[in-house]
Write an enzyme that holds these catalytic residues in place. Structure first.
Site, PDB file in Angstrom:
ATOM      1  CB  ALA A 183      -0.910  -0.010   1.219  1.00  0.00           C
ATOM      2  CG  ASP A 202       0.096   0.011  -4.763  1.00  0.00           C
ATOM      3  OD1 ASP A 202      -0.784  -0.788  -4.442  1.00  0.00           O
ATOM      4  OD2 ASP A 202       1.043  -0.276  -5.529  1.00  0.00           O
ATOM      5  CB  SER A 255      -8.230 -14.796  -0.641  1.00  0.00           C
ATOM      6  OG  SER A 255      -9.381 -14.095  -0.991  1.00  0.00           O
ATOM      7  CD  GLU A 300      -6.423 -26.922   7.324  1.00  0.00           C
ATOM      8  OE1 GLU A 300      -5.925 -25.969   6.695  1.00  0.00           O
ATOM      9  OE2 GLU A 300      -6.966 -27.874   6.772  1.00  0.00           O
ATOM     10  CE  LYS A 335      -4.854 -16.691   6.541  1.00  0.00           C
ATOM     11  NZ  LYS A 335      -3.667 -15.979   6.110  1.00  0.00           N
ATOM     12  CG  ASP A 354       2.172 -14.601   7.029  1.00  0.00           C
ATOM     13  OD1 ASP A 354       1.501 -14.633   5.991  1.00  0.00           O
ATOM     14  OD2 ASP A 354       2.525 -13.555   7.597  1.00  0.00           O
ATOM     15  NE  ARG A 410      -4.884 -16.485  -3.840  1.00  0.00           N
ATOM     16  CZ  ARG A 410      -5.289 -15.234  -3.732  1.00  0.00           C
ATOM     17  NH1 ARG A 410      -4.411 -14.281  -3.649  1.00  0.00           N
ATOM     18  NH2 ARG A 410      -6.554 -14.938  -3.698  1.00  0.00           N
ATOM     19  CD  GLU A 415       0.658 -19.791   2.579  1.00  0.00           C
ATOM     20  OE1 GLU A 415      -0.226 -20.245   1.814  1.00  0.00           O
ATOM     21  OE2 GLU A 415       0.741 -18.600   2.897  1.00  0.00           O
ATOM     22  CE1 TYR A 473      -3.924 -23.501   1.335  1.00  0.00           C
ATOM     23  CE2 TYR A 473      -1.941 -23.341   2.697  1.00  0.00           C
ATOM     24  CZ  TYR A 473      -2.732 -22.868   1.672  1.00  0.00           C
ATOM     25  OH  TYR A 473      -2.333 -21.773   0.968  1.00  0.00           O
ATOM     26  CE  LYS A 494      -8.758 -24.787   4.810  1.00  0.00           C
ATOM     27  NZ  LYS A 494      -7.519 -25.438   4.347  1.00  0.00           N
ATOM     28  CE  LYS A 536      -5.035 -12.957   8.813  1.00  0.00           C
ATOM     29  NZ  LYS A 536      -5.205 -11.751   8.182  1.00  0.00           N
ATOM     30  CB  CYS A 562     -10.767  19.430  -5.171  1.00  0.00           C
ATOM     31  SG  CYS A 562      -9.705  18.253  -6.027  1.00  0.00           S
ATOM     32  CB  CYS A 607      -9.755  20.461  -9.892  1.00  0.00           C
ATOM     33  SG  CYS A 607     -11.246  20.156  -8.927  1.00  0.00           S
ATOM     34  CB  CYS A 617     -13.315  16.755  -5.714  1.00  0.00           C
ATOM     35  SG  CYS A 617     -13.159  17.695  -7.219  1.00  0.00           S
ATOM     36  CB  CYS A 635     -11.534  17.037 -10.654  1.00  0.00           C
ATOM     37  SG  CYS A 635     -10.206  16.639  -9.512  1.00  0.00           S
TER      38      CYS A 635
HETATM   39  S1  IVH Z   1      -7.229 -22.501   2.574  1.00  0.00           S
HETATM   40  C1  IVH Z   1     -10.192 -22.102  -0.667  1.00  0.00           C
HETATM   41  N1  IVH Z   1      -5.700 -23.114   4.615  1.00  0.00           N
HETATM   42  O1  IVH Z   1      -4.010 -17.883   3.596  1.00  0.00           O
HETATM   43  C2  IVH Z   1      -9.278 -22.086   0.486  1.00  0.00           C
HETATM   44  N2  IVH Z   1      -5.139 -21.161   3.374  1.00  0.00           N
HETATM   45  O2  IVH Z   1      -5.735 -15.584   3.523  1.00  0.00           O
HETATM   46  C3  IVH Z   1      -8.000 -21.401   0.226  1.00  0.00           C
HETATM   47  N3  IVH Z   1      -3.139 -20.012   4.151  1.00  0.00           N
HETATM   48  O3  IVH Z   1      -4.297 -17.770   0.099  1.00  0.00           O
HETATM   49  C4  IVH Z   1      -7.044 -21.321   1.293  1.00  0.00           C
HETATM   50  N4  IVH Z   1      -2.651 -21.385   5.787  1.00  0.00           N
HETATM   51  O4  IVH Z   1      -2.109 -18.664   1.111  1.00  0.00           O
HETATM   52  C5  IVH Z   1      -5.915 -22.245   3.620  1.00  0.00           C
HETATM   53  N5  IVH Z   1      -4.428 -23.813   6.418  1.00  0.00           N
HETATM   54  C6  IVH Z   1      -4.639 -22.948   5.436  1.00  0.00           C
HETATM   55  C7  IVH Z   1      -3.785 -21.843   5.202  1.00  0.00           C
HETATM   56  C8  IVH Z   1      -4.087 -20.966   4.160  1.00  0.00           C
HETATM   57  C9  IVH Z   1      -2.277 -20.297   5.138  1.00  0.00           C
HETATM   58  C10 IVH Z   1      -3.033 -18.834   3.256  1.00  0.00           C
HETATM   59  C11 IVH Z   1      -3.238 -19.122   1.787  1.00  0.00           C
HETATM   60  C12 IVH Z   1      -4.418 -18.292   1.377  1.00  0.00           C
HETATM   61  C13 IVH Z   1      -4.408 -17.226   2.415  1.00  0.00           C
HETATM   62  C14 IVH Z   1      -5.781 -16.603   2.584  1.00  0.00           C
END
Ligand code: IVH
Length: 685
Positions: A35, A38, A83, A117, A119, A121, A140, A177, A229, A293, A317, A411, A414, A435, A441
């Site tokens: 961000a 950008d 995602s 599961e 998550k 990173d 991806r 991942e 996963y 899931k 999270k 603005c 402009c 604006c 503009c």
């Molecule tokens: S499932 C359709 N499982 O988190 C389901 N994702 O924020 C797709 N990630 O793009 C993802 N651990 O890169 C899944 N146990 C886990 C994960 C996981 C990490 C990542 C993955 C995804 C991103 C989404």
């Protein structure tokens, strides 16, 4: 701003962006997040648009459309890589489980089993196995198209060339991942520092940088690891549950995450989250949350997807990372729809592994509510991939002379009045100041054109920000319509312009000609109506089918209000469409485009479906599905689901105890069918 000040700032920006590019593509240790990067690019482009003669030959804005890292082939994902929706607190998780239950219409005695599961990173990858042999790996990318990293992934110790064991499908794409363990990450950084190389900012960047290497020997030298996963395309599946699939995948010799658990109900799920959160530091790798899931795959497929995320999964999270720093300035950005967004310019600070220099302050109300002043020491927060935000000032950190911020009422680009509208429906004053310059503009014109040609809209190759600025300066383009008159108007003269030649001008004209035919949903998205992004544009396209219907709707009093019958279209979208199309300038653009373009009716999800394009009303209680599920399924088959019966209704599906709607349908002699008949027709029985 004087020309001299602009020149200085442009010079600084070109230098800084160049450095960040090198860090990102070469060393893969970015100092700022996407961000913030950008924001730098946009600031540069804004300045270049305002002072076109200051555009430098080596400006990064000239490098439009270059492949991100260059050199990787692209791979189209047969099944998109999605995602996940996010939850930040326990209430969000409770909502998720309730939503799942409601959608599936489960009784109180029926439990939803949920796999939890960690998550991890890292970087999402897809591995394709054909007849048990590893044949391809891809990143991806944007979810639909990724980069071919087969050679890189083949160097991972944990990736078998051949799957072993039972029930191996002829074709399966396994998704997971790629990550680095914390210790390996720290060691890698120590080595880099010892060799006078810049350390990576965090394990995720290190993993991504190590994998996306054109020199495969570099990837091989990094201790990358993998968890599987999920899966994409598959000829058959060996199990009926997600947990069963993970077991099978582990049996084939691939790594799946440890600490996976099948939980039952909210308390069990939350207990897992708390337990793993407490043990976070003990795990050998960084995790940023827990993914839930729905275990049963048949339920997963009934639940389906919304937009880019499955309804059957959720990322819960851990709390966001925070830091404090000094707020040096507040700059105002003008967006496509004229919105004035205040952006905090900060002393660079490391927040959970990423250096942050800019953060959003959202709008003037937020600045007032939080009483944030220039010179304050502020707390900022980075939550995942979301743009960093300013939470508020640290009370003791205020200089004596700090004054409340005065939000501009004109603005900054402009000079037009910038106002806060009152919503006619609710009587509420909008928090966003806009604006009023509209297409007078520069910022709005440029942002709209930029959106119009962007990848998810017209996707015109060779027409990027720099070219838009150049053509605007020349007086060749001020609205999207002008793009399609460019060749006629400018012709061969383009080849003589700076930065152009015979080949590139010919290519641009060809690229524009190529887009004279465009899918209806892309066309709607390209118009740049507020609140109408890719997803809503698709719904609208499916509803109207073709521009003529859209035109009729715009011309009739109730045409737009009817849209509220479409699932997920609310009053904000309708109001915004009304406002957009009541503007004469916008109508002229629409008509100008329709005259010049061929719009393809949108490809329906199921063109073969006998219910595609039909307007359907469900009434009474249904036996095999909830109302919400019925609606989602019907829409997936291309039908439009309405809430009330009218002469325009094609089919009324009457469940038990149907009342007034069924009566009305009979009065209008509409087609009425039972739930079973509907399922048979829709091919779902
Ligand atoms: S499932 C359709 N499982 O988190 C389901 N994702 O924020 C797709 N990630 O793009 C993802 N651990 O890169 C899944 N146990 C886990 C994960 C996981 C990490 C990542 C993955 C995804 C991103 C989404």
């Amino acid at each position: 701003m004087t020309r001299k000040e602009a020149k200085k700032e442009i010079d600084d920006l070109v230098r800084d962006i160049g450095r960040h590019d090198r860090l990102y593509h070469g060393g893969d240790a970015p100092e700022i997040d996407d961000a913030a990067y950008d924001a730098l690019r946009r600031r540069l482009e804004d300045l270049e648009a305002r002072f076109p003669d200051l555009l430098r030959d080596d400006s990064p804005s000239r490098r439009v459309g270059a492949a991100p890292a260059g050199g990787f082939a692209t791979v189209a994902h047969g099944v998109p890589m999605l995602s996940l929706g996010n939850a930040f607190d326990e209430a969000d998780v409770a909502d998720f489980l309730a939503r799942v239950r409601r959608f599936l219409g489960l009784g109180d005695d029926e439990e939803v089993e949920v796999v939890a599961e960690p998550k991890v990173d890292g970087l999402a990858v897809s591995l394709r196995y054909e007849r048990g042999r590893f044949v391809r790996a891809a990143t991806r990318g944007d979810g639909h198209t990724g980069e071919d990293i087969t050679a890189n992934v083949a160097t991972l110790d944990e990736v078998p060339q051949c799957l072993k064991g039972e029930a191996i499908p002829d074709l399966i794409e396994l998704r997971g991942e790629v990550y680095l363990c914390r210790e390996d990450f720290l060691q890698l950084n120590r080595d880099r520092v010892a060799q006078d190389e810049r350390p990576f900012a965090n394990p995720r960047n290190a993993a991504a940088g190590s994998l996306r290497q054109l020199d495969v020997s570099v990837t091989r030298s990094r201790p990358l690891r993998l968890f599987i996963y999920a899966w994409g395309e598959a000829s058959t599946l060996p199990a009926a549950t997600h947990s069963g699939m993970l077991e099978a995948i582990a049996g084939w010799g691939l790594p799946v995450a440890p600490d996976v658990r099948v939980a039952r109900g909210l308390d069990d799920v939350l207990a897992f989250h708390r337990r793993i959160g407490d043990r976070r530091a003990e795990l050998p790798f960084d995790i940023d949350g827990v993914v839930y899931k729905v275990d049963r795959l048949d339920w997963q497929s009934r639940l389906g997807f919304v937009s880019r995320a499955p309804r059957w999964a959720l990322a819960h999270k851990f709390p966001a990372e925070k830091a404090t720093t000094v707020l040096r300035d507040i700059q105002i950005q003008v967006g496509r729809t004229g919105s004035l967004t205040p952006v905090a310019v900060l002393d660079p600070v490391n927040v959970g592994g990423v250096v942050v220099e800019r953060a959003t302050l959202h709008n003037e109300e937020e600045i007032r509510r939080k009483d944030v002043r220039i010179g304050d020491t502020v707390t900022i927060q980075r939550a995942g991939d979301v743009i960093p935000q300013v939470l508020g000032p640290v009370p003791a950190g205020r200089p004596d002379d700090a004054l409340p911020f005065v939000f501009p009422e004109t603005c900054p680009v402009c000079g037009s009045q910038a106002v806060r509208d009152t919503n006619a429906r609710t009587g509420q004053v909008d928090v966003v100041r806009r604006c009023t310059g509209g297409l007078r503009c520069t910022a709005q014109i440029v942002e709209r054109l930029r959106h119009f040609v962007s990848r998810q809209a017209f996707d015109i190759e060779g027409l990027g920000d720099r070219q838009i600025a150049q053509f605007r300066e020349k007086g060749w383009i001020s609205s999207p319509v002008d793009i399609f008159d460019l060749e006629e108007k400018v012709g061969n003269a383009l080849a003589d312009e700076e930065g152009w030649g015979e080949t590139s001008s010919r290519n641009l004209y060809a690229a524009i000609a190529d887009r004279r035919t465009i899918a209806f949903d892309r066309f709607i998205n390209a118009l740049g109506v507020r609140h109408v992004g890719e997803t809503t544009a698709r719904l609208l396209a499916r509803h109207w089918s073709e521009p003529a219907t859209m035109r009729q709707a715009l011309d009739s009093a109730s045409g737009l209000e009817d849209l509220q019958d479409i699932d997920s279209i609310g009053p904000a979208v309708v109001d915004s469409l009304v406002a957009f199309f009541s503007d004469a300038g916008n109508r002229a653009v629409l008509d100008g485009l329709l005259e010049r373009l061929t719009i393809e009716p949108v490809a329906r999800v199921a063109d073969y479906s006998p219910v595609a394009g039909k307007s359907v009303v469900f009434t009474g209680s249904l036996k095999t599905m909830t109302r919400q599920e019925a609606k989602a399924r019907a829409e997936a088959l291309g039908a439009r689901v309405a809430g009330s019966v009218s002469a325009k209704t094609d089919i009324v599906v009457a469940g038990e105890a149907a009342g007034s709607k069924l009566k009305r349908a009979r009065e209008l002699s509409l087609a009425v069918m039972t739930e079973e008949e509907w399922l048979a027709l829709a091919g779902q029985a």
